[in-house]
Every structure is written in C-alpha cells, then in structure tokens.
Design an enzyme around this catalytic site. Sequence first.
Site: not given
Length: 387
Positions: A109, A197
């Site tokens: 991530y 993101e």
Amino acid sequence: MKIHEYQAKELFARYGVPIPRGRVAFSVDEAVEVARELGRYPVVVKAQIHAGGRGKGGGVKLANSEEEVLKVAQEILGMTLVTHQTGPEGKVVRKVLVEEGLPIENELYFGMLPDRSTGTVAVMASSAGGMDIEEVAAKEPEKIVKVNVDPLLGMQPFHARQLAYGLSLSPELTRQFVPLALNLYRLFIDYDCSLVEINPLIVTSDHKLIALDAKINFDDNGLFRHKDILAYRDPDEEDPLELEAAKYNLNYIKMNGNIGNMVNGAGLAMATMDLIKLAGAEPANFLDVGGGASAEMVENGFKIILSDPNVKGVFVNIFGGILRCDVLARGIVEAAKKVEVKVPIVIRMEGTNVEQGREILNQSGLNLIVATDLKDAAQKVATIAKN
Ligand code: GDP
Ligand code: MN
C-alpha cells in the site's frame, strides 16, 4: 473532486509512475479491441466507478481468452456495482479499464494525504496492500509506516528511503520505490490533491514495482488552477442535486436523512444539523445559502431540497443579517408557489425585519409552521420527524 482509476493512471504515467499497459473502453466491442491490442493473456477488466472495493463486489475480473473478455465485459458493463463505498444502491458501470494481467508476487500500500493537525503531508506505506487500509490501521497499525513531509521543504530521497526500509524492500526494489515516491509527491503538490493512493502497489514476479490501482482526490478549492482536471469531471458519478446546486453557487451536500434544511452560514448550518439530530431525526442535506443570499438563491435552494424524494419535512433556519428576514420570507413564498409542496415546513428566523418576515409568511396562505425560537423549532421538527 474524484476521478476514475484510468484518469488517475494517465496522470501517473505523466509523472513517471509505472502502470500496467491498457486503456479505457466504453463498450464490449471496444474492450475486446483493447484486449487484442494488448496481444497477451490474461487481461484484467476493471469497472470504472468513483468508489473502491470493486474487486470484492465483482467489478474486477481476469480473462484468459478473447471469449472470456467478451463475457466479463458483458457482465461488468451496465451492472449495478455495490461496494462498501457505494452504499446499498450501488453505481451503474459505464466504462471499464482493460489492462494486461500481471503476475503478482507481493501487494503493498502507498498513499499520501494532508495531515491537518501537523500541517504536513502524511506519506504512508504498508506491507499489507490490497486490503482496506482503515482496517489495517485499526487491527495491525504496526504494519503501516509513515513519514510527515513539511510542504515547505518537500519530500526528499531520505523520506522515501525511510519508507522503503520500513517496508523491508530489497535494494533492487528500493531503487524503484524512491523515484516512484518522489514523483507521486510531485503530482500530489502540483495538482493540490487531497489524496493520492495506490492500493495495491505490486511487486511483480520479475521484481518490478507497478501501480495496479490508482486513486486521486483533488481539493475543490484548488481546481480553478487546474482546468485540465476539470475535464476529467464525470457527471454520471456525481449527485444530480449537488450538480444542480453548484449551478446556483449553493453549498449543498446530500445526506441520508429525511429532514431537509436550509440555513445561511456554515456554522449555523452545522448547529442546525445537530439540532435536527437532537430532535431524533436525521438531516437530508447540508445547505448553506450563504450570508448574502438573495431571494432567488433561497428559492433555488428550496427547490433543490424539495426535489429530494427522501425529504419528509423541511426546517428553514435563518438569521437575517445581510439577508433580511422579509427578503427571505418572500423567497420562500415564491418558491413554495412554484413547486408543489407536499411536506410540512418549519421556519425559524431571527434578525433584521423579522416582524415583516413573519407577517409575509403568515399571510401567504401556505401551510408553514412558524417557530417562535430555536427551542420551539426543535420541538416542531421532532413532531414532523415522528409522523
Ligand atoms: P479495488 O477493489 O476497487 O480497490 O480495485 P483494485 O484495482 O485494487 O483491484 C482489486 C484486486 O484485483 C487487486 O487487489 C488484485 O488482487 C486483483 N487484480 C487487479 N489487477 C490484477 C492483475 O493484473 N493481476 C492479478 N493477478 N490480479 C489483479
Ligand atoms: Mn484497490
């Protein structure tokens, strides 16, 4: 403002952030055409909606042949995709991103967002990629590494290396990660983003870091200087009432309750929503018509509230300062005459020309419930909510 994954990936590509080969398709035929261009299977067909969690909801599918591309594109295009971010009503899928399917060795991530409490950009990475990051933060916070970057100094290579060490990346992957992180930060700053993101940022079996997913949100207040981003706006993804309100310069946000409310001033609007909740009801919207609202803005705001089918009652709470109470009252009466009002309306107003305003409301012949003060208004709203 939000944009689609395929649009975010266009920006990634411009900033040298590696993405899978592929492009967006608006029909099943086009999806097949993209798969042919890619020339190699598997390919991935991904629903393009402004919400995450598509994988779990059946909006991301692998295809191993042209027949399978045809099949999954048919399934996904036109489907109503329900994810934990769309709400139970879901979103209709109108386009898909068709990409080369990559062999995944590891899912990471990577994301950044403003950290208001410290006035920095919080840059975060985690070895637990592909999962809901909120869940990781709640259950395994030790798996998230974070650096706070002072925007005046900007992100430096050491910040990126710190994250790479936190992820225990090999030297080979660290060499890819550092420029990726710095490039993404440049994008974040250049475009006044409120979120960038990548989840997952993958390590392929041949040890390449690639952004498999891409999400970018922009700070609306910065959009005036990014005309190219405005072209990414997708009205299909936006609430029709919010779009309508934007035309009239009204600060309107649709919510899930059934008591519509119209207020002047954001602070009073927040207090009014609290009051509605205190009365045991849920607000249907946030609407700030602004301190200097005209009768016309009041009228437009009123129409927008009433065109929300969930609204079972309306609470108008106005302090007449620059906007005088008589002007407000006339706006409401005009609006109520033009649209068919089927729900009860409680009005509380105070301030300049309040007597004249009340007089106009009382003589309008409309079914308006005029409250004497805030407490009285709350009780009247509570009564509406119960019916
Ligand atoms: P989201 O569910 O909306 O966040 O959509 P993502 O773009 O993150 O895709 C969801 C999941 O699909 C990913 O976490 C991967 O596990 C899987 N996926 C997406 N693209 C590929 C691919 O190229 N190869 C493989 N093997 N899996 C993929
Ligand atoms: Mn994702």
